[in-house]
Design a protein around this motif. Structure first.
Motif, PDB file in Angstrom:
ATOM      1  N   GLY A  79       0.823  -1.208   0.000  1.00 57.63           N
ATOM      2  CA  GLY A  79       0.000   0.000   0.000  1.00 57.63           C
ATOM      3  C   GLY A  79       0.852   1.251   0.000  1.00 57.63           C
ATOM      4  N   TYR A  80       1.924   1.230   0.804  1.00 57.72           N
ATOM      5  CA  TYR A  80       2.862   2.359   0.827  1.00 57.72           C
ATOM      6  C   TYR A  80       3.453   2.578  -0.565  1.00 57.72           C
ATOM      7  CZ  TYR A  80       7.329   4.752   1.429  1.00 57.72           C
ATOM      8  OH  TYR A  80       8.391   5.601   1.286  1.00 57.72           O
ATOM      9  N   ALA A  81       3.894   1.495  -1.200  1.00 59.11           N
ATOM     10  CA  ALA A  81       4.508   1.604  -2.522  1.00 59.11           C
ATOM     11  C   ALA A  81       3.517   2.164  -3.547  1.00 59.11           C
ATOM     12  CB  ALA A  81       5.030   0.242  -2.972  1.00 59.11           C
ATOM     13  N   ALA A  82       2.285   1.686  -3.503  1.00 59.76           N
ATOM     14  CA  ALA A  82       1.277   2.179  -4.448  1.00 59.76           C
ATOM     15  C   ALA A  82       1.015   3.668  -4.226  1.00 59.76           C
ATOM     16  CB  ALA A  82      -0.016   1.378  -4.295  1.00 59.76           C
ATOM     17  N   ARG A  83       0.928   4.096  -2.962  1.00 63.75           N
ATOM     18  CA  ARG A  83       0.709   5.519  -2.670  1.00 63.75           C
ATOM     19  C   ARG A  83       1.907   6.354  -3.103  1.00 63.75           C
ATOM     20  NH1 ARG A  83      -0.626   3.182   2.035  1.00 63.75           N
ATOM     21  NH2 ARG A  83       1.103   4.170   3.161  1.00 63.75           N
ATOM     22  N   LEU A  84       3.113   5.851  -2.868  1.00 65.16           N
ATOM     23  CA  LEU A  84       4.311   6.599  -3.258  1.00 65.16           C
ATOM     24  C   LEU A  84       4.408   6.698  -4.774  1.00 65.16           C
ATOM     25  CD1 LEU A  84       6.836   8.113  -2.349  1.00 65.16           C
ATOM     26  CD2 LEU A  84       8.039   5.902  -2.314  1.00 65.16           C
ATOM     27  N   TRP A  85       4.135   5.594  -5.471  1.00 62.92           N
ATOM     28  CA  TRP A  85       4.157   5.643  -6.935  1.00 62.92           C
ATOM     29  C   TRP A  85       3.148   6.668  -7.431  1.00 62.92           C
ATOM     30  CZ3 TRP A  85       0.392   4.747 -10.618  1.00 62.92           C
ATOM     31  CH2 TRP A  85       0.841   4.764 -11.946  1.00 62.92           C
ATOM     32  N   GLU A  86       1.950   6.673  -6.875  1.00 60.34           N
ATOM     33  CA  GLU A  86       0.909   7.622  -7.279  1.00 60.34           C
ATOM     34  C   GLU A  86       1.352   9.054  -6.989  1.00 60.34           C
ATOM     35  OE1 GLU A  86      -2.292   8.708  -9.188  1.00 60.34           O
ATOM     36  OE2 GLU A  86      -2.019   6.573  -8.792  1.00 60.34           O
ATOM     37  N   TRP A  87       2.019   9.259  -5.860  1.00 60.51           N
ATOM     38  CA  TRP A  87       2.512  10.582  -5.490  1.00 60.51           C
ATOM     39  C   TRP A  87       3.526  11.059  -6.525  1.00 60.51           C
ATOM     40  CZ3 TRP A  87       6.960  13.184  -3.964  1.00 60.51           C
ATOM     41  CH2 TRP A  87       6.762  14.377  -3.260  1.00 60.51           C
ATOM     42  N   TYR A  88       4.480  10.190  -6.883  1.00 62.89           N
ATOM     43  CA  TYR A  88       5.462  10.547  -7.912  1.00 62.89           C
ATOM     44  C   TYR A  88       4.765  10.828  -9.243  1.00 62.89           C
ATOM     45  CZ  TYR A  88       9.585   9.176  -5.162  1.00 62.89           C
ATOM     46  OH  TYR A  88      10.581   9.090  -4.227  1.00 62.89           O
ATOM     47  N   ARG A  89       3.779  10.011  -9.583  1.00 69.37           N
ATOM     48  CA  ARG A  89       3.065  10.182 -10.850  1.00 69.37           C
ATOM     49  C   ARG A  89       2.375  11.542 -10.901  1.00 69.37           C
ATOM     50  NH1 ARG A  89      -2.177   9.011 -11.801  1.00 69.37           N
ATOM     51  NH2 ARG A  89      -2.757   8.973 -13.955  1.00 69.37           N
ATOM     52  N   SER A  90       1.842  11.984  -9.775  1.00 73.19           N
ATOM     53  CA  SER A  90       1.126  13.256  -9.758  1.00 73.19           C
ATOM     54  C   SER A  90       2.062  14.456  -9.594  1.00 73.19           C
ATOM     55  CB  SER A  90       0.071  13.255  -8.649  1.00 73.19           C
ATOM     56  OG  SER A  90       0.689  13.240  -7.378  1.00 73.19           O
ATOM     57  N   ARG A  91       3.322  14.190  -9.286  1.00 74.63           N
ATOM     58  CA  ARG A  91       4.317  15.257  -9.104  1.00 74.63           C
ATOM     59  C   ARG A  91       5.613  14.904  -9.849  1.00 74.63           C
ATOM     60  NH1 ARG A  91       1.350  14.238  -4.987  1.00 74.63           N
ATOM     61  NH2 ARG A  91       0.427  15.850  -3.693  1.00 74.63           N
ATOM     62  N   PRO A  92       5.557  14.868 -11.168  1.00 77.08           N
ATOM     63  CA  PRO A  92       6.744  14.437 -11.921  1.00 77.08           C
ATOM     64  C   PRO A  92       7.976  15.300 -11.661  1.00 77.08           C
ATOM     65  CG  PRO A  92       5.087  15.364 -13.390  1.00 77.08           C
ATOM     66  CD  PRO A  92       4.459  15.244 -12.044  1.00 77.08           C
ATOM     67  N   ASP A  93       7.781  16.564 -11.296  1.00 82.56           N
ATOM     68  CA  ASP A  93       8.938  17.406 -10.989  1.00 82.56           C
ATOM     69  C   ASP A  93       9.733  16.858  -9.809  1.00 82.56           C
ATOM     70  OD1 ASP A  93       8.273  19.088 -13.037  1.00 82.56           O
ATOM     71  OD2 ASP A  93       7.762  20.793 -11.777  1.00 82.56           O
ATOM     72  N   MET A  94       9.041  16.281  -8.833  1.00 88.64           N
ATOM     73  CA  MET A  94       9.730  15.741  -7.661  1.00 88.64           C
ATOM     74  C   MET A  94      10.617  14.569  -8.066  1.00 88.64           C
ATOM     75  SD  MET A  94       8.687  17.821  -5.512  1.00 88.64           S
ATOM     76  CE  MET A  94       7.435  19.068  -5.656  1.00 88.64           C
ATOM     77  N   LEU A  95      10.104  13.724  -8.915  1.00 86.52           N
ATOM     78  CA  LEU A  95      10.871  12.583  -9.398  1.00 86.52           C
ATOM     79  C   LEU A  95      12.061  13.059 -10.236  1.00 86.52           C
ATOM     80  CD1 LEU A  95      10.982   9.536  -9.352  1.00 86.52           C
ATOM     81  CD2 LEU A  95       9.458   9.505 -11.314  1.00 86.52           C
ATOM     82  N   ARG A  96      11.835  14.062 -11.071  1.00 86.29           N
ATOM     83  CA  ARG A  96      12.925  14.604 -11.901  1.00 86.29           C
ATOM     84  C   ARG A  96      14.051  15.168 -11.044  1.00 86.29           C
ATOM     85  NH1 ARG A  96       9.058  17.584 -14.706  1.00 86.29           N
ATOM     86  NH2 ARG A  96       8.063  16.149 -16.122  1.00 86.29           N
ATOM     87  N   LEU A  97      13.696  15.844  -9.958  1.00 86.28           N
ATOM     88  CA  LEU A  97      14.729  16.407  -9.094  1.00 86.28           C
ATOM     89  C   LEU A  97      15.606  15.307  -8.509  1.00 86.28           C
ATOM     90  CD1 LEU A  97      12.562  19.148  -7.447  1.00 86.28           C
ATOM     91  CD2 LEU A  97      14.581  19.550  -8.862  1.00 86.28           C
ATOM     92  N   GLY A  98      15.005  14.203  -8.139  1.00 88.44           N
ATOM     93  CA  GLY A  98      15.793  13.068  -7.656  1.00 88.44           C
ATOM     94  C   GLY A  98      16.707  12.526  -8.738  1.00 88.44           C
ATOM     95  N   HIS A  99      16.204  12.467  -9.962  1.00 86.65           N
ATOM     96  CA  HIS A  99      17.041  12.001 -11.073  1.00 86.65           C
ATOM     97  C   HIS A  99      18.202  12.968 -11.335  1.00 86.65           C
ATOM     98  CE1 HIS A  99      14.514   8.637 -11.865  1.00 86.65           C
ATOM     99  NE2 HIS A  99      13.508   9.330 -12.380  1.00 86.65           N
ATOM    100  N   TRP A 100      17.921  14.261 -11.284  1.00 89.71           N
ATOM    101  CA  TRP A 100      19.000  15.239 -11.484  1.00 89.71           C
ATOM    102  C   TRP A 100      20.059  15.088 -10.392  1.00 89.71           C
ATOM    103  CZ3 TRP A 100      19.855  16.944 -15.970  1.00 89.71           C
ATOM    104  CH2 TRP A 100      18.841  17.349 -16.834  1.00 89.71           C
TER     105      TRP A 100
END
Length: 184
Positions: A79-100
């Motif tokens: 459940g945590y993983a599904a919520r976190l994936w959804e959070w990243y999906r709704s905030r792609p900038d946050m995921l991009r910052l981690g990639h940078w």
């Protein structure tokens, strides 16, 4: 006025988040951040130091926001993983910052005290679930956490978002099963 400096810092961080997500650290420009935040370059340097320190402030804010928005539940890691994936999906900038951070700084942001503490808290939650027998202990908690986080960072495929979210949860369910994994 103290309130004005707090609001100005907030505007700078918001503008910097967008700039770093769009252009990376090397491509980000302080003058664009100043213009977008309605401040000036001198004020940015006064509040945050250099561009790397500004990125650190942005990254720390993301860690705190993620922890607040998606707290870990060691006893429900799928459940945590599904919520976190959804959070990243709704905030792609946050995921991009981690990639940078990974690409340009070899993940230095994850060594910051706030990120280390967040990782330690998540690892402790998994260790507790392992001790309680609800999560398999065939992998060390820290390794398991890193695998879960990587699964959550997967992008969308040709599946629907709902199907991908379910696949993330199912992968983590299998990974964290208290029963020994098959060696097939």
């Amino acid at each position: 006025m103290p309130g004005d400096s707090t609001r100005t810092r907030g505007r700078i961080l918001e503008a910097a988040t967008a700039e770093f997500a769009r252009h990376g650290i090397a491509g980000a420009r302080i003058d664009r951040i100043a213009a977008a935040s309605g401040s000036n370059k001198a004020l940015i340097y006064k509040y945050f130091g250099n561009k790397d320190q500004l990125f650190d402030a942005v990254f720390d804010g993301i860690v705190v926001q993620t922890m607040n928005d998606v707290p870990i539940d060691g006893h429900d890691l799928p459940g945590y993983a599904a919520r976190l994936w959804e959070w990243y999906r709704s905030r792609p900038d946050m995921l991009r910052l981690g990639h940078w951070d990974d690409l340009e700084r070899a993940g230095i942001g994850m060594t910051a005290p706030i990120a280390r503490q967040a990782g330690a808290d998540k690892t402790a939650a998994i260790e507790q679930a392992q001790a309680d027998g609800t999560v398999g202990d065939w992998l060390p908690a820290e390794t398991l956490l890193q695998m879960i986080l990587q699964i959550c960072r997967t992008g969308l495929t040709t599946e629907t978002p709902e199907a991908h979210r379910a696949a993330v949860a199912n992968a983590v369910r299998r990974l964290t099963s208290p029963h020994a994994p098959s060696t097939d």
